[in-house]
Write an enzyme that holds these catalytic residues in place. Structure first.
Site, mmCIF file in Angstrom:
data_model
loop_
_atom_site.group_PDB
_atom_site.id
_atom_site.type_symbol
_atom_site.label_atom_id
_atom_site.label_comp_id
_atom_site.label_asym_id
_atom_site.label_seq_id
_atom_site.Cartn_x
_atom_site.Cartn_y
_atom_site.Cartn_z
ATOM 1 N N ARG A 92 0.854 -1.191 0.000
ATOM 2 C CA ARG A 92 0.000 0.000 0.000
ATOM 3 C C ARG A 92 0.887 1.237 0.000
ATOM 4 O O ARG A 92 1.708 1.418 0.902
ATOM 5 C CB ARG A 92 -0.930 0.035 1.227
ATOM 6 C CG ARG A 92 -1.888 1.232 1.173
ATOM 7 C CD ARG A 92 -2.862 1.251 2.346
ATOM 8 N NE ARG A 92 -2.181 1.536 3.591
ATOM 9 C CZ ARG A 92 -2.351 2.648 4.317
ATOM 10 N NH1 ARG A 92 -3.209 3.569 3.937
ATOM 11 N NH2 ARG A 92 -1.693 2.821 5.433
ATOM 12 N N HIS A 147 -2.978 10.416 1.511
ATOM 13 C CA HIS A 147 -2.350 10.199 2.811
ATOM 14 C C HIS A 147 -1.745 11.537 3.257
ATOM 15 O O HIS A 147 -0.536 11.695 3.341
ATOM 16 C CB HIS A 147 -1.301 9.086 2.714
ATOM 17 C CG HIS A 147 -0.925 8.468 4.029
ATOM 18 N ND1 HIS A 147 -0.883 7.104 4.232
ATOM 19 C CD2 HIS A 147 -0.559 9.024 5.213
ATOM 20 C CE1 HIS A 147 -0.495 6.846 5.477
ATOM 21 N NE2 HIS A 147 -0.277 7.996 6.095
ATOM 22 N N GLU A 164 -6.782 7.305 7.157
ATOM 23 C CA GLU A 164 -7.091 7.907 8.457
ATOM 24 C C GLU A 164 -7.728 9.291 8.351
ATOM 25 O O GLU A 164 -7.180 10.279 8.839
ATOM 26 C CB GLU A 164 -5.828 7.969 9.332
ATOM 27 C CG GLU A 164 -5.254 6.585 9.596
ATOM 28 C CD GLU A 164 -4.139 6.592 10.645
ATOM 29 O OE1 GLU A 164 -3.826 7.670 11.171
ATOM 30 O OE2 GLU A 164 -3.604 5.506 10.932
ATOM 31 N N ASN A 199 -6.232 0.641 10.465
ATOM 32 C CA ASN A 199 -4.954 1.043 11.051
ATOM 33 C C ASN A 199 -5.127 1.067 12.560
ATOM 34 O O ASN A 199 -6.095 1.657 13.066
ATOM 35 C CB ASN A 199 -4.547 2.443 10.588
ATOM 36 C CG ASN A 199 -4.195 2.505 9.115
ATOM 37 O OD1 ASN A 199 -4.248 1.501 8.413
ATOM 38 N ND2 ASN A 199 -3.829 3.686 8.642
ATOM 39 N N TYR A 259 -2.771 1.021 16.414
ATOM 40 C CA TYR A 259 -1.502 0.973 17.162
ATOM 41 C C TYR A 259 -1.696 0.674 18.638
ATOM 42 O O TYR A 259 -0.943 -0.094 19.226
ATOM 43 C CB TYR A 259 -0.738 2.297 16.988
ATOM 44 C CG TYR A 259 -0.249 2.460 15.569
ATOM 45 C CD1 TYR A 259 0.958 1.900 15.173
ATOM 46 C CD2 TYR A 259 -1.019 3.101 14.612
ATOM 47 C CE1 TYR A 259 1.394 1.994 13.860
ATOM 48 C CE2 TYR A 259 -0.594 3.191 13.287
ATOM 49 C CZ TYR A 259 0.623 2.636 12.929
ATOM 50 O OH TYR A 259 1.054 2.707 11.629
ATOM 51 N N GLU A 268 -2.267 -0.892 8.667
ATOM 52 C CA GLU A 268 -1.146 -0.341 9.432
ATOM 53 C C GLU A 268 -1.177 -0.927 10.825
ATOM 54 O O GLU A 268 -2.225 -0.958 11.470
ATOM 55 C CB GLU A 268 -1.213 1.187 9.585
ATOM 56 C CG GLU A 268 -0.803 1.955 8.368
ATOM 57 C CD GLU A 268 -0.709 3.460 8.635
ATOM 58 O OE1 GLU A 268 -0.426 3.872 9.791
ATOM 59 O OE2 GLU A 268 -0.923 4.224 7.692
HETATM 60 C C1 FCB Z 1 -0.479 6.612 11.280
HETATM 61 C C2 FCB Z 1 -0.211 7.249 9.930
HETATM 62 C C3 FCB Z 1 1.108 6.876 9.336
HETATM 63 C C4 FCB Z 1 2.201 6.809 10.383
HETATM 64 C C5 FCB Z 1 1.767 5.970 11.564
HETATM 65 C C6 FCB Z 1 2.811 5.823 12.629
HETATM 66 O O1 FCB Z 1 -1.417 7.363 11.967
HETATM 67 O O2 FCB Z 1 -1.205 6.873 9.011
HETATM 68 O O3 FCB Z 1 1.405 7.775 8.300
HETATM 69 O O4 FCB Z 1 2.593 8.068 10.748
HETATM 70 O O5 FCB Z 1 0.617 6.501 12.125
#
Ligand code: FCB
Length: 444
Positions: free
Chosen positions: A78, A122, A168, A292, A294, A350
């Site tokens: 991607r 992006h 995002e 995405n 984290y 992500e």
């Molecule tokens: C996300 C973004 C990506 C990168 C990661 C760590 O929010 O989409 O570009 O910065 O975090």
């Protein structure tokens, strides 16, 4: 540790990047600036005064980078297109040399048996649009974004099968137009809500254009960042703040796009921005959702424009260099919830973590913490699948260490280390960990 046989045969393995974070070549071959060029060149906005002028020089080194993807056994990549590289003004005159770059990249990927997953946006809006009052705060951007999508479909639609509209949308509208810590640095509640609604409308218009122009069977989706939101304490105000943050972060862009309806709180905040046919115009059937994720978020009540503030993880929690909580169970939770709520195939587009590990004296990058993170998060993904969530692939963030927005080049998210002075690429231990999974794939 997770092993290849834990995953279905057709599970997709890959990596994600973004144009401004890796390409460099900021003023070459007719590329015009984006809001991120302007923002990063404004003193005080990015740590260390870092910019994306050179970044990973991917514009010139894409063949080497694609070769690393192939060697890893990745079958999906991607990337995003720099809008101002192909349309310097954001609309009107096309920069042929800019389009040629993506043409070459797509051909290189296909020659290496890697499916290109193209993301239209992006975060790098053409600066000209912003300066002429045609950025996300203006409703006039909607047909311009659709035209931009159409131009790419026209040129690459014969070879690119996977398309995403926005990366995002929830994050860049809030950080760029509400909190003002990302480009274009606006801090205004009304402008933020304008941006959210116009991004949603632009998504719908672009999907219609793509469906019209792409061959049947094209896979069109969108990529929200989703995470469980927890109150920072037990008190009622913080619980209310968590509900608000959940609406703003998880619902404001994903619900209209995937369900055709704003959630009640966002709708109330939007007021008469939402015209009678708008929700129908946003809602177009999609083939996939790119998730995405984290870490979980923590919210505390605050009397600011949002009614909440994002807090750090609880005392003693395991954290990454970004200060983000390592909590695989939150990943399992959001995967299950997303699959259930939106009833669409999910690909993780992500996930990953930042560290600052450098090559050792033997030239090896031993990022053991990342391997542990990936192993635990992939384990959580398997648990979500076992609970019935329809999760079909995993694209790590990121292929390469890169420009981490306002944080500059300090946090390293890549599975490939980049020496920014020499542009030498070194696959990390985590790259080999993922390659062992991906290479065992029947499709690799
Ligand atoms: C996300 C973004 C990506 C990168 C990661 C760590 O929010 O989409 O570009 O910065 O975090």
């Amino acid at each position: 540790m997770v092993t290849r046989s834990d995953f279905p045969e057709d599970f997709v393995w890959g990596a994600s990047t973004a144009s401004y974070q890796i390409e460099g070549a900021h003023d070459e071959d007719g590329r015009a600036p984006s809001i991120w060029d302007a923002f990063s060149h404004t003193p005080g906005k990015v740590i260390g005064g870092a910019t994306g002028d050179v970044a990973c020089d991917h514009y010139h080194r894409y063949k080497e980078d694609v070769a690393l993807m192939r060697q890893a056994g990745f079958t999906a990549y991607r990337f995003s297109v720099s809008w101002s590289r192909i349309l310097p003004e954001g609309h009107g005159a096309v920069n042929a040399a800019g389009l040629d770059f993506y043409d070459r990249l797509v051909d290189e990927l296909l020659a290496n048996n890697i499916a290109p997953w193209l993301c239209l946006y992006h975060w790098d809006l053409p600066l000209a649009l912003h300066e002429n009052g045609l950025g996300w705060t203006s409703r006039e951007i909607v047909p311009l974004f659709a035209d931009y999508a159409g131009l790419l479909a026209d040129r690459l639609g014969d070879r690119v099968t996977h398309w995403a509209t926005f990366n995002e949308p929830n994050m860049f509208t809030m950080l760029g137009y509400g909190a003002g810590v990302h480009a274009p640095g606006i801090r205004d509640r009304d402008r933020w809500l304008d941006a959210v609604h116009h991004v949603n409308l632009s998504h719908g218009a672009a999907v219609r254009r793509l469906r019209d122009q792409l061959p049947r069977g094209a896979q069109i989706g969108s990529v929200p960042n989703l995470q469980p939101v927890r109150p920072a304490s037990d008190n009622d105000q913080d619980k209310e703040a968590a509900a608000k943050m959940d609406a703003v972060m998880n619902r404001a862009t994903a619900d209209p796009v995937f369900l055709g309806k704003y959630d009640p709180l966002t709708r109330e905040w939007m007021g008469d921005r939402i015209r009678p046919d708008d929700e129908a115009a946003i809602f177009e059937p999609l083939d996939w959702l790119g998730l995405n994720h984290y870490s979980p978020h923590y919210a505390a009540a605050r009397a600011n424009m949002f009614g909440f503030r994002s807090m750090g993880p609880p005392e003693g929690a395991e954290k990454t260099l970004m200060g983000w909580h390592v909590a695989p169970d939150a990943f399992r939770e959001i995967l299950v919830e997303t699959s259930k709520r939106y009833e669409v195939p999910v690909y993780v587009t992500e996930n990953g973590m930042a560290d600052d590990v450098e090559p050792d004296s033997q030239g090896q990058v031993k990022d053991d913490a990342r391997i542990s993170y990936l192993d635990r998060y992939l384990g959580a993904l398997l648990e979500a699948r076992a609970e019935g969530a329809d999760i079909r692939g995993y694209l790590v963030w990121s292929m390469l260490d890169n420009f981490e927005w306002a944080m500059g080049y300090g946090p390293r998210f890549g599975v490939v280390h980049v020496d920014y002075a020499t542009q030498v690429r070194t696959p990390k231990a985590s790259y080999h960990f993922l390659a062992a999974l991906a290479r065992a794939s029947p499709n690799a």
